[in-house]
Design an enzyme around this catalytic site. Sequence first.
Site, PDB file in Angstrom:
ATOM      1  N   ASP A   8       0.882  -1.169   0.000  1.00 34.50           N
ATOM      2  CA  ASP A   8       0.000   0.000   0.000  1.00 34.50           C
ATOM      3  C   ASP A   8       0.917   1.216   0.000  1.00 34.50           C
ATOM      4  O   ASP A   8       2.138   1.095  -0.191  1.00 34.50           O
ATOM      5  CB  ASP A   8      -1.017  -0.043   1.152  1.00 34.50           C
ATOM      6  CG  ASP A   8      -0.410   0.211   2.514  1.00 34.50           C
ATOM      7  OD1 ASP A   8       0.832   0.331   2.616  1.00 34.50           O
ATOM      8  OD2 ASP A   8      -1.167   0.305   3.504  1.00 34.50           O
ATOM      9  N   THR A  67       2.487  -1.631   8.907  1.00 32.05           N
ATOM     10  CA  THR A  67       2.838  -2.589   9.963  1.00 32.05           C
ATOM     11  C   THR A  67       2.993  -4.006   9.454  1.00 32.05           C
ATOM     12  O   THR A  67       3.542  -4.855  10.162  1.00 32.05           O
ATOM     13  CB  THR A  67       1.716  -2.631  11.023  1.00 32.05           C
ATOM     14  OG1 THR A  67       0.500  -3.013  10.352  1.00 32.05           O
ATOM     15  CG2 THR A  67       1.528  -1.281  11.704  1.00 32.05           C
TER      16      THR A  67
HETATM   17  C1  RB5 Z   1      -1.783   2.903   6.571  1.00 33.21           C
HETATM   18  O1  RB5 Z   1      -1.769   4.092   7.293  1.00 33.21           O
HETATM   19  C2  RB5 Z   1      -1.660   1.722   7.524  1.00 33.21           C
HETATM   20  O2  RB5 Z   1      -2.785   1.635   8.325  1.00 33.21           O
HETATM   21  C3  RB5 Z   1      -1.440   0.434   6.753  1.00 33.21           C
HETATM   22  O3  RB5 Z   1      -0.331   0.553   5.936  1.00 33.21           O
HETATM   23  C4  RB5 Z   1      -1.190  -0.804   7.592  1.00 33.21           C
HETATM   24  O4  RB5 Z   1      -0.215  -0.567   8.555  1.00 33.21           O
HETATM   25  C5  RB5 Z   1      -2.386  -1.465   8.122  1.00 33.21           C
HETATM   26  O5  RB5 Z   1      -2.319  -2.534   8.744  1.00 33.21           O
END
Ligand code: RB5
Length: 152
Positions: A8, A67
């Site tokens: 992401d 994370t």
């Molecule tokens: C994005 O801000 C964050 O929430 C995503 O990358 C991830 O850590 C979600 O588990």
Amino acid sequence: MKFYIATDHAGFAVKDYVKSIVESLGHEIIDLGPNDSSRVDYPDFAKRCADAVIRDSGSFGILICGTGIGISISANKIKGIRAALCHNEYTASMSRAHNDANILCFGERVVGKGVIESIVKAFCNTQFEGGRHKGRVEKIEDNFCSFGGEFD
Ligand code: RB5
């Protein structure tokens, strides 16, 4: 080995770095996006990568978010996926040796570049041990959608 990779926006910054590590080991890696750091939803990219791994038998995936948690939870919803959230070389190598993980996940906000390199190398260089672990891995699939059956 053939890999698919997706992230992401919170994992995007290390995507090219991870691709270069995998390629340096002599493996192929196909980038499923995103193509820039605009905000995206990790379940969409988890599904894209997980679907590719299932369709391309014997291939592996790498998924990165902030994370590693959201993207691994999402990938594990796809039947046949064993996505392992790894934090170090040991967990990455055990995810292959004992769990036959087919997708490696980690968090860009959790691990630095040195740890990322050791995680990726451990995942690529470790084989599933089979043996007593084989039946346990098969039971993961047996558990899929078991709700609605009988409770023990
Ligand atoms: C994005 O801000 C964050 O929430 C995503 O990358 C991830 O850590 C979600 O588990």
